[in-house]
Every structure is written in C-alpha cells, then in structure tokens.
Design a protein around this motif. Structure first.
Motif, PDB file in Angstrom:
ATOM      1  N   SER A 140       0.816  -1.215   0.000  1.00  0.00           N
ATOM      2  CA  SER A 140       0.000   0.000   0.000  1.00  0.00           C
ATOM      3  C   SER A 140       0.845   1.259   0.000  1.00  0.00           C
ATOM      4  N   GLN A 141       2.004   1.219   0.653  1.00  0.00           N
ATOM      5  CA  GLN A 141       2.864   2.402   0.683  1.00  0.00           C
ATOM      6  C   GLN A 141       3.264   2.802  -0.739  1.00  0.00           C
ATOM      7  N   MET A 157      -1.016   3.169   7.040  1.00  0.00           N
ATOM      8  CA  MET A 157      -0.933   3.575   8.450  1.00  0.00           C
ATOM      9  C   MET A 157      -1.191   2.388   9.369  1.00  0.00           C
ATOM     10  N   LEU A 158      -2.128   1.530   8.981  1.00  0.00           N
ATOM     11  CA  LEU A 158      -2.376   0.331   9.782  1.00  0.00           C
ATOM     12  C   LEU A 158      -1.142  -0.565   9.784  1.00  0.00           C
ATOM     13  N   LEU A 159      -0.537  -0.716   8.602  1.00  0.00           N
ATOM     14  CA  LEU A 159       0.610  -1.622   8.480  1.00  0.00           C
ATOM     15  C   LEU A 159       1.826  -1.091   9.221  1.00  0.00           C
ATOM     16  N   SER A 160       2.001   0.247   9.206  1.00  0.00           N
ATOM     17  CA  SER A 160       3.185   0.819   9.850  1.00  0.00           C
ATOM     18  C   SER A 160       2.894   1.169  11.305  1.00  0.00           C
ATOM     19  N   ARG A 161       1.697   0.830  11.760  1.00  0.00           N
ATOM     20  CA  ARG A 161       1.254   1.163  13.122  1.00  0.00           C
ATOM     21  C   ARG A 161       1.330   2.665  13.355  1.00  0.00           C
ATOM     22  N   GLY A 162       0.971   3.429  12.310  1.00  0.00           N
ATOM     23  CA  GLY A 162       0.819   4.863  12.483  1.00  0.00           C
ATOM     24  C   GLY A 162       2.048   5.710  12.200  1.00  0.00           C
ATOM     25  N   SER A 163       3.091   5.104  11.614  1.00  0.00           N
ATOM     26  CA  SER A 163       4.306   5.879  11.378  1.00  0.00           C
ATOM     27  C   SER A 163       4.362   6.378   9.934  1.00  0.00           C
ATOM     28  N   PHE A 164       4.407   7.711   9.754  1.00  0.00           N
ATOM     29  CA  PHE A 164       4.441   8.271   8.394  1.00  0.00           C
ATOM     30  C   PHE A 164       5.763   8.016   7.688  1.00  0.00           C
ATOM     31  N   SER A 165       6.824   7.727   8.459  1.00  0.00           N
ATOM     32  CA  SER A 165       8.124   7.542   7.812  1.00  0.00           C
ATOM     33  C   SER A 165       8.148   6.291   6.936  1.00  0.00           C
TER      34      SER A 165
END
Lengths: 509, 323
Positions: free
Chosen positions: A145-146, A457-465
């Motif tokens: 998704s990113q 956001m779900l996959l990164s647990r909320g991290s925009f980086s």
C-alpha cells in the motif's frame, strides 16, 4: 529464451487452428463494436457472452473472451474522438485532444493514429507479457500500500497539468471529484458515507455513468442548440485526409513508446490498470511537450500516448491473472470465472501444466491484434461518416446507446438517472469553462489514495516515515517532489522574465 | 448442446411435466417464477443459480426467469425480493453475508432476517486459513504460539470491516487469545497479493482464492473453517479438530422467499431444488468452483441463519466495531 521460442511454436500450432482463428476473429470484432458503443464495454459483454463459451474448447473460450476485452480497447477511442463520448471509461482521456481534432476536420487522422498507437501498445505489452512476465510479477509483488499511495501522489501531481485553463479551476474540479468519490461504504471502517439512507449508494457512484454524463452529454446538449446540421461535411472525408502527415508521425512515435512503458507497468499492478495508465501518459506527454498549450486543442501526442498506454496495460493485466491466479480488475475476475467453469485453475501451475493453453492464448493475442489493425483501418472511413449523420438522427441514437450501456453495468435504472444528473452538471461546468478531466481523475484516485494511505498507516502502526523508508515508495515521492520544485522554478522564472520584460519596456520608453 | 435444441428440449420436458406430478401439487400454477440473483452475471454464484434454474424449469414445468439485481453486497436484490408477493413466484438465492451480516453493518437495510422465508441451503464455501510458505510458523499450533508470543506484531487481511472473513478471524482471535492486527482489503485478489509480498501473514479466505497458490506451494494452508475437511485438500485439518469444537464458519448460499410464503409452496420449491442439487451434472459443476453442494430442509436453514446471527451478534456486543 529457448523456452519462450518453444512455447511460441506450440502456441502457433494451437492458435492457427480454424476454430481458434474463428473465435479470435469473433471476439475482436464484437469487442470493437461494443467498444465503439458508448457505455457498453468489455465487462458487460463478456458477462453476457460467457454462457455461449461453456460448450466450446477452453482455449477457444478464453481466446474469444480476451478478444472482446482488448478489442473493446481499440474501439473505445472511436466515440471519444468523434463525439467527445468515451466508448469505455479507459478512453476518457482520448476525448481531450481527439474531439478537438474532429472539430478541426482531422477525425480520420486521429482514428488512424489511435489504431496504430493501440497496436503498438498492445504489441509491446504482449512482448512484455511473454518475455518479462516473471520480472513484472516480481515488481508487482514488491508493491504494498505504501508504494501504491506514493505512486498515486506522483500521478496526482503529474496530472496537475491536465487542466488547460486556470490552476484554481483545475484544483476545484479535482476536489469535486474527490468528494464524489467519497460516496459509498468505506472498506476500512465499514461506515457508509453520503449514502443518504439509500442502499443504491452503498457501492458509490458509477464511474461509467460519471464519464458518460460529464464528457458526452454536455456536448450533445451544447450541439443541440446549434444551427449547423452536422459536425463535418461528408464530402471532406477522403482517404487522403485520413493519412497522418509526416509531422504527425514524428510527434506520435515517442509518446507511443513512453505510453506503452507506462501502461505495461501499471497494467501488471492489480487494481490500477488502463484508466490510470492513460491519464499518467497524458500527463507525461504534456509535461514533456515544448508547447503544452497545444494540448486540449488537438495535439496528436495527447491521443497517441494514452491509447498506447491503455492497450499495453490491457495486455499486461493478463500477467497476474494467468501466472498467479490473482485478477487485477473486474474483467479479469470474470475471465478467471470463465476458466474455472472450463475446469482450468489459473495460477502458477498454468504455464507448466497446460502450456498449450497458455501459449495458445498468448499467440492468439498477437493474431487478434493484427486482425484488429486490419479490421480497424478500413473502418475509419465508416466511423467518420457517422459525423455526417444529421444531429436530429444521431443524438437520440447516441442517448439510447448511453442508457443501454450504463444500464448494462449494474442492471440498474438508478445509474441511468445519474447519467442525466451528471449530464446537467457537466453542461453547467462546461458553460462556466471548468474542465472535467481533473474531476474524473480525482474521482478515481481519491478513494484509492485514501484506502492505501489508511492501510499503510495500519501496516506501519501509524508511522508516516514508512513512505520514505521503503525504496520504491521513496523514489516515487522524490519524483513528485522534483516535479513540484520544477513547477515552482518555472513559475518563478516566468514571473522574473515578465518583470524584466516590463522593466525593459519601461526603460525604452 | 446447441442452445436452440436445449430450449426446444426444455420446452418439451416442460410440457410433459405440466401434465405430471407438479400440476398435482397445486404449485406452481403454470405461472413463471422469477429467481433473483443479487450478483452480476458471469461469476460462480450466478452460474450455480442458472444451473439450478435449468433443472427447476424441467422438474416444475414452468419458466424460471433468472434476474440479476446486483449491488450493495447483494442486499438490493434481496430488498426487491422482500417487496414481492409471497406466492412462491418470486424467490432469491442469497449469500450468507446479506442475511447474517448486513443486519449489523447496514443501518439502512429496509428488511431483517425475519422478513425472509427460508427454502433451502444449497452451497457451502469453506474458508481456508493460509500463511506464506516462507513464514516461520507452518502449522496452526505453531502459528497460534508465535502470534501469542508476539502480540500485535503480525497482520491478517480481510475483505473489509464487517465482512465474513473479518468476523471469522475475530471469532478465532477471541477463542485463541491471538493479537493479530486487522488490515482490510477490497477483495480476495488483493489479500492474496498482500500475502505473497508478506505484508500480511495470514487470512481466512474463500477456498477458491488461495487454492492455486496452495497447490503451487507459495502459500501453506494451516486450517479450514468448515465442519468437515475438504475433499480438495484432505490433509488440511479443520479448526474444530484443532481443539475449537464450536468453531464452524462457511460462506454459503441459500434460497429464500418473501415473508409469509405458505409452507406447502416452500416445500414444493424445496423439493424441486433438492432434485436439482441431486443431479450429478449440477453437483459436479458446483464442486468445480470449490463450493460444497448440499441440500437442507427449510427448518435446518432457519437454524443456520440463527446460529450465525447469534454468533456475530455476540461478537459485536463484545465490542467489535463493524460500521
């Protein structure tokens, strides 16, 4: 390499049987026809004709249904060019420069060039399907998704050039498109947005109804009030007038190749496909053009690139379906159903367990595309003559085709009413000189971007980086940033030049 | 068979049947039956419905009009069915989601399960729980242990918030104590893609989606959610066998009529569809889609509906957000 050659020779022996050739021809001919008819596209036609294929050999069934799919892509541009009415949603972009060419009396040239561009795109896409399937597949697999989100950011920024008039109006239309795209059930939360208590709105607004209503209907309304009885004089249609000039060829070659590249890659990614590919190709061509103001006024690059992209995407869309058993869009899902009904399970085993089917189908695509080329060039003269039909006959017929076509998608009269609503809205926007291409792009990209952003956001647990930590995603974002910088630079330089010119003028007085 | 011949043949058989036992039952009275299929034409469900309709046409001796009314997860077609007269001349093939999940997820639904008269349960689709072949846990037991040891580290994919594949996994999570993060997708194809790129580590999806990837060795099936093992993958254990006795989830399709349809008409329709399902051509075609063909009494179907309504209702009461 040997493997591919062996495969091709096996494929040739399968594809050159009389019955396969017949089904191939039937498929591409039907495909061209439904492509030309506005609204009626590959999806509805394949669904309706599928039962006919239950009793024929698996290869023949697949060859015919695929023929309809890529044949429709050839035909789709015809109505876009002649009537400003996208024959399929994928060819909406072709309206932008195709219809102005028709108004300039160059409809034949435009149709000729789209046929060539379609063939070039499809042919190279096919080469990619046969030769590079494993690589394209690997690329598609590294897309999460990113990557999709960053790709769409790039697409949206690149497409800011779609608008020819004021950037503010372009922005307004993208926003309106985003808002219209919000309607329906949000898959991330399950919430129903702007559905106003109607189950009919749970699936969102219909893309085809939107495209038909926004592009075609306003043109019909506008022309209905004109005194002249038809768009072009039938006497002016000669073979000579259809042949592209040397300049046309020169301008079209590179856009076709670039479009093919864009289409081949986007086609292999599930969920993006021909529509996005054609938009991206248009944006790229306009961005690269020496004189971008020609776009929207009949620039042949604006049809050659997107048409090649659309057709290349359609060929490479078969890659995930045939090799993984993962259908990238609704048409591919139907194709898979057709295979399953025939007892074939598409997937990684297909190429090794049933090489005759795999290669037979691939070779038939080549034959089908050659048939389309031969079929479509003589048809150009026929299609152009449509323009000589008086408005009072042509327009009611077109409206009927639009209604039938839109109805055929969901079997829903509700969608047909939406064509009317979008038609009036589109007319209003046309009068106010707003352009609808950015709206369509916002409508398509908005929901996709939201879905991928939230999933990221779900996959990164909320991290925009996460968007810059992943290399492919980071490079898309970098490209987007470069475009923005370049835009800012070009605009500053333009302003500085204007100021310098003013000072110069003041001094010389 | 040539389509024309098939039509003529069907008409002949229809003519014979009118004079036969069907007429004796008083239903159907020679009028057409409209079968609403709330999905677009061409897919496996539509094909299943059409195969059954063909048989009904022959054994009831009336014309069966298959009418595709897609939209909103099948609920638009069902809405249309519930508005029809309850005389057995309008019926629908309905998916489990529309009957047992949309009452919870769709606040605007103008009908509830109580407005449907069950006729017969015809198809079950087991969900297959898979993991990528390269994943460190390759059995159900190892998977549960690994996830329990690393709470919140792993993801699972579903067809969206409030979908069957979401609810089913949430139920399993509540039974095993696993802490898996839910990632909603647009459909099985997207979930499979995400499994192959190791974005998500598991999913429970209708068996047809993951099957080719399991057969090619890219995914490993660690459990199946149906009550019995699947003949297609006889080595894959059921969740029930793995120690969760109550756990049975399938996607299913069943025929329903509008509320208030008389019992004798329901029985006549049940008999006709049962006969259709017993035709070997029909059942083998349905098996080919990875579906399990079956038949039931109206009362059994009613129990199935209640079982799932109860199940999902208690999960939602337990705090699960679905809309």
């Amino acid at each position: 390499m040997m493997e591919i050659l062996n495969g091709l020779s096996l494929g040739l022996s399968v594809a050159f049987s009389v019955s396969t050739l017949f089904y191939c021809f039937a498929g591409v001919a039907v495909g061209t026809l439904v492509g030309v008819l506005p609204g009626l596209g590959g999806l509805a036609t394949i669904a309706m004709l599928m039962p006919l294929t239950y009793h024929v050999a698996a290869v023949d069934a697949l060859v015919m249904l695929s023929g309809i799919y890529y044949g429709a892509a050839y035909g789709g541009s015809t109505a876009s060019i002649l009537l400003n009415l996208p024959g399929t949603a994928n060819t909406a972009v072709t309206c932008l420069d195709g219809y102005p060419m028709t108004k300039q009396g160059r409809a034949g040239v435009a149709l000729f060039m789209t046929t060539i561009a379609s063939f070039v795109g499809a042919f190279i896409g096919l080469v990619a399907l046969v030769g590079f399937a494993p690589y394209l597949l690997a690329a598609a697999r590294s897309f999460s998704s990113q990557e999709y989100f960053s790709l769409m950011v790039l697409g949206l920024i690149a497409a800011s050039v779609l608008s020819t008039s004021s950037p503010l109006k372009g922005l307004a239309m993208v926003t309106l498109g985003l808002i219209l795209g919000l309607v329906g059930t949000d898959i991330t939360s399950g919430t129903n947005r702007f559905t106003f208590g109607s189950l009919r709105l749970y699936d969102g607004l219909n893309l085809v109804a939107l495209a038909m209503g926004m592009f075609g209907v306003p043109e019909l309304i506008a022309n209905a009030g004109r005194v002249r009885s038809n768009i072009v004089d039938s006497k002016s249609i000669t073979w000579r007038s259809m042949w592209p000039t040397r300049d046309d060829w020169k301008r079209s070659t590179n856009p076709m190749l670039r479009g093919t590249g864009i289409g081949a890659v986007l086609g292999a990614l599930p969920g993006t496909g021909g529509l996005l590919a054609s938009f991206m190709s248009y944006a790229v061509e306009k961005r690269l053009a020496k004189d971008p103001s020609r776009f929207g006024n009949g620039a042949i690059e604006g049809i050659a690139g997107p048409e090649a992209a659309n057709n290349a995407a359609i060929q490479t869309a078969f890659i995930p379906t045939l090799t993984l058993g993962i259908p990238g869009d609704a048409v591919m899902a139907l194709m898979m159903a057709a295979m399953i009904i025939q007892g074939i399970v598409p997937g990684p085993g297909l190429m090794t367990q049933q090489p005759d089917l795999f290669w037979g189908v691939c070779v038939s695509f080549l034959i089908g595309n050659i048939m389309l080329l031969i079929l479509n060039i003589p048809l150009i003269g026929v299609w152009v003559k449509i323009l000589a039909v008086p408005y009072w006959m042509l327009f009611p017929a077109v409206v009927i085709f639009i209604c039938v076509g839109v109805y055929s998608i969901n079997y829903s009269t509700f969608d047909v009413f939406w064509v009317m609503i979008f038609g009036f809205l589109g007319y209003l926007l046309a009068v106010l000189k707003f352009e609808v291409a950015p709206l369509l792009l916002g409508f398509i990209l908005g929901p996709l971007m939201e879905e991928h952003l939230r999933r990221s956001m779900l996959l990164s647990r909320g991290s925009f980086s996460t968007f810059v930590e992943r290399p492919i995603s980071a490079s898309f974002l970098a490209a987007a940033a470069l475009i923005l910088l370049w835009l800012a630079y070009a605009s500053l330089r333009g302003r500085a030049r204007a100021r310098a010119a003013k000072q110069h003028a003041a001094l010389s007085e | 068979m040539h389509p024309m011949l098939a039509t003529v043949g069907a008409a002949l058989i229809a003519g014979l049947a009118v004079a036969g036992p069907a007429a004796a039952q008083g239903f159907p009275d020679g009028q057409d039956i409209r079968l609403i299929v709330p999905f677009p034409p061409g897919g496996p469900t539509d094909t299943t419905a059409r195969l059954i309709a063909d048989q009904m046409r022959q054994n009831l001796g009336v014309t069966i009009i298959v009418d595709n009314v897609p939209g909103a997860g099948g609920t638009i077609g069902v809405t249309e069915m519930t508005l029809a007269d309850p005389d057995g001349h309008t019926i629908a093939i309905v998916g489990s989601g529309a009957v047992t999940l949309s009452p919870f997820t769709m606040p605007d639904l103008p009908w509830g399960p109580e407005n449907l008269t069950p006729i017969i349960h015809v198809v079950d689709i087991p969900l297959l729980m898979t993991v990528p072949a390269g994943f460190e846990a390759q059995t159900f037991g190892d998977f549960v242990n690994l996830v329990t040891a690393h709470p919140g580290d792993f993801n699972y994919g579903s067809d969206g918030q409030g979908s069957l594949t979401h609810m089913s996994m949430e139920w399993l999570k509540s039974l095993t104590g696993m802490d898996l993060v839910h990632i909603p997708y647009r459909g099985t194809a997207d979930i499979m893609q995400a499994m192959l790129s190791d974005t998500i580590q598991t999913s429970q999806s209708g068996i047809l989606g993951p099957l080719p990837l399991v057969q090619s060795g890219e995914l490993t099936a660690i459990a199946i959610t149906s009550a019995e093992r699947s003949p297609v993958l006889p080595d894959v254990p059921t969740v029930r066998e793995l120690g969760f006795d109550d756990f049975v989830v399938t996607a299913w399709f069943a025929f329903f009529a509008p509320e208030g349809t008389p019992a004798e008409i329901v029985d006549a329709l049940n008999a006709s569809i049962t006969a259709a399902m017993e035709n070997p051509d029909v059942s083998s075609a349905i098996s080919g889609f990875g579906f399990t063909p079956l038949n039931s009494t109206p009362a059994e179907l009613s129990q199935t509906v209640d079982f799932y309504l109860d199940r999902w209702g208690s999960l939602i009461e337990g705090g699960l957000q679905v809309n």
